[in-house]
Enzyme design. Structure first.
Site, PDB file in Angstrom:
ATOM      1  N   GLU A 297     -98.048  18.022   3.954  1.00 40.79           N
ATOM      2  CA  GLU A 297     -98.149  17.345   4.927  1.00 40.79           C
ATOM      3  C   GLU A 297     -97.311  16.177   4.954  1.00 40.79           C
ATOM      4  O   GLU A 297     -97.263  15.050   4.058  1.00 40.79           O
ATOM      5  CB  GLU A 297     -99.820  16.624   4.691  1.00 40.79           C
ATOM      6  CG  GLU A 297    -100.384  16.064   5.988  1.00 40.79           C
ATOM      7  CD  GLU A 297    -100.748  16.858   7.048  1.00 40.79           C
ATOM      8  OE1 GLU A 297    -100.870  16.345   8.267  1.00 40.79           O
ATOM      9  OE2 GLU A 297    -100.764  18.053   6.925  1.00 40.79           O
ATOM     10  N   GLU A 328     -93.077  12.886  13.796  1.00 37.95           N
ATOM     11  CA  GLU A 328     -92.429  13.423  12.818  1.00 37.95           C
ATOM     12  C   GLU A 328     -91.767  14.735  13.153  1.00 37.95           C
ATOM     13  O   GLU A 328     -90.541  14.942  12.561  1.00 37.95           O
ATOM     14  CB  GLU A 328     -93.740  13.854  11.671  1.00 37.95           C
ATOM     15  CG  GLU A 328     -94.335  12.664  11.099  1.00 37.95           C
ATOM     16  CD  GLU A 328     -95.688  12.657  11.173  1.00 37.95           C
ATOM     17  OE1 GLU A 328     -96.494  11.738  11.175  1.00 37.95           O
ATOM     18  OE2 GLU A 328     -96.335  13.982  10.895  1.00 37.95           O
ATOM     19  N   ASP A 481    -104.925  14.042   9.160  1.00 33.91           N
ATOM     20  CA  ASP A 481    -105.353  14.803   7.927  1.00 33.91           C
ATOM     21  C   ASP A 481    -106.455  15.450   8.102  1.00 33.91           C
ATOM     22  O   ASP A 481    -106.509  16.613   7.448  1.00 33.91           O
ATOM     23  CB  ASP A 481    -105.561  13.759   6.767  1.00 33.91           C
ATOM     24  CG  ASP A 481    -104.193  12.609   6.519  1.00 33.91           C
ATOM     25  OD1 ASP A 481    -103.223  13.315   6.434  1.00 33.91           O
ATOM     26  OD2 ASP A 481    -104.439  11.577   6.665  1.00 33.91           O
TER      27      ASP A 481
END
Length: 496
Positions: A297, A328, A481
């Site tokens: 992750e 990201e 998450d």
């Protein structure tokens, strides 16, 4: 008499049109509404099946989300964990005596002024960001003020702990969590999460989560959407101190899925320590028995050299799956000279074709192939209004359900509801898009009745679904998450 006849006639026609609605629901709605409005009888009745796009999409998801044939039994998660102190960013900075100046990003925060400039920079964009605060004493003072501030909330924090907590909501799963676990965090964790004694420490690591609402203003800055700015002075997670404890715990725990996170926390470390720890990460992953997938992750980063090292120093080939968001993904492409790297930032909603190009490039350049022994075969991309799961063919099953489940949990967790409340969410995904900007691709038109779209490209399969975005989010922290954990929960990895 004429008045009575007119009313009776109108009533008869109204009854007739109502019968048409009931007996012929497949007739075009526009024709039926036109007939009704010509009678001037007020709003037309809602024909059967004419639910809102949000309602139809949520119902379609529920039908698509099925359990995989082979489920995970034991999941090991590490190695970053902390206590999140969640608070209104504007109110905290005002309480600290700060006022909005000119927004400016800082790779590392050294002062309160740096904090104010970075916060308003990202608030004005409505973008999430995470930064390291270098001054220990100043951070301690700010953290204490935030923790004691009226309305401040304390939650489980850190990608690993949040993913572990999400997995632990499934009573059939056994969850191992390794990270720096202080007394407050241990108290907050689900009873279903097992923490090795070696992971326990006397003090908690605190991360400050400065949230802002869509449309919230501070000085000249106005947030286009709800999001958060995270900062910390976190040395335990930054040095990945629990990596060895994590790896040594795996032999006894015997997981069938491993989730690793926290590499982004090394940005505050020296280049020498970064290189050393990355090599140790690769060595540690290599020690995990073959056949146990490892999911990595990612999280917000600013150090291009560190990101490039994560891509090239065998970290990507050592993991089977990646989870990441739009910031990201673009930063990864910029750091490793990938597609669309010249783009400085996304202009609003990330273009689906561009995202697809970068995901394809990652799997083609760093994923498994006939000529490459890489383990990387899966990427779960998530942004506010849509998700994409990209997989190398022949390695993963149930990905249609996985991407739908990830999108569904984004809507429920943001609104803090058990199921999708269609009155509190909105469909904001692009109504049509191209599947590539570098190749001809296909033009896709969104259909809420069939919300998961699938396409293929040279041995890579893409699953796309929109997100039902919460209009009044209760909490934005940990959504990524939760999305990755839910997507993994519904995923099935084929044995090698």
């Amino acid at each position: 008499m004429a008045l009575w006849r007119g009313s009776a006639c109108a009533g008869f026609l109204a009854l007739a049109v109502g019968c048409v609605f009931l007996l012929e629901p497949e007739l075009p709605g526009t024709a039926l509404r036109s007939l009704w409005s010509s009678l001037r009888l007020g709003p037309a009745p809602v024909p059967p099946g004419s639910l809102s796009p949000e309602s139809r999409l949520a119902a379609a998801w529920d039908a698509l989300i099925v359990q995989p044939a082979r489920r995970w039994r034991r999941v090991a998660v590490g190695v970053n964990a902390c206590v999140d102190v969640v608070i209104s960013g504007v109110k905290l900075l005002q309480a600290l005596g700060l006022s909005p100046g000119s927004g400016r990003d800082h790779a590392v925060l050294h002062s309160r002024s740096d904090l104010e400039e970075a916060f308003v920079h990202f608030m004005g964009k409505g973008a999430a960001a995470e930064r390291f605060f270098s001054d220990r004493e100043t951070f301690h003072d700010i953290a204490q003020a935030a923790s004691e501030f009226p309305g401040a909330q304390h939650y489980v924090g850190g990608n690993a702990a949040l993913i572990g907590q999400k997995f632990a909501a499934n009573p059939d799963l056994k969850v191992l969590l390794c990270g720096p676990i202080g007394p407050k965090l241990h108290e907050l964790l689900d009873d279903n999460v097992f923490v090795p004694p070696e992971s326990l420490q006397e003090e908690d690591e605190f991360h400050l989560i400065l949230e802002y609402l869509a449309g919230e203003e501070w000085g000249p800055f106005k947030a286009p959407q709800a999001n958060r700015f995270i900062f910390s002075h976190d040395l335990s997670n930054g040095a990945m101190n629990m990596l060895e404890v994590f790896v040594s715990s795996l032999e006894e725990f015997q997981p069938d899925l491993v989730v690793l996170s926290g590499l982004h926390m090394m940005e505050g470390q020296s280049k020498e320590l970064q290189r050393k720890r990355l090599l140790e990460v690769v060595t540690s992953i290599s020690d995990i028995p073959t056949g146990i997938p490892v999911h990595l992750e990612l999280a917000s980063m600013t150090n291009r050299e560190l990101m490039s090292s994560i891509v090239h120093q065998q970290v990507f080939p050592a993991v089977a799956s990646l989870g990441l968001n739009e910031q990201e993904l673009l930063f990864l492409s910029q750091s490793a000279s990938g597609p669309h790297a010249s783009l400085s930032s996304w202009d609003g909603v990330p273009d689906v074709g561009m995202v697809s190009d970068i995901l394809f490039w990652i799997l083609k350049e760093h994923g498994r192939s006939k000529s490459r022994s890489s383990d990387l075969t899966r990427i779960h991309f998530h942004t506010l209004v849509y998700h994409i799961l990209a997989t190398v063919d022949g390695h993963w099953a149930n990905q249609l359900a996985a991407v739908a489940a990830g999108a569904r949990v984004a809507g429920t967790q943001a609104c803090a509801t058990e199921t999708i409340d269609t009155n509190r969410v909105s469909l904001r995904a692009p109504q049509e898009f191209m599947t590539s900007r570098l190749e001809p691709g296909s033009r896709i038109v969104l259909n809420p009745n069939k919300p998961v779209v699938e396409w293929h490209r040279e041995g890579v399969t893409f699953h796309f679904t929109p997100v039902l975005v919460c209009k009044d989010p209760v909490r934005t922290v940990g959504l990524g998450d939760a999305i990755s954990a839910e997507g993994l929960f519904y995923s099935e990895a084929y044995p090698d």
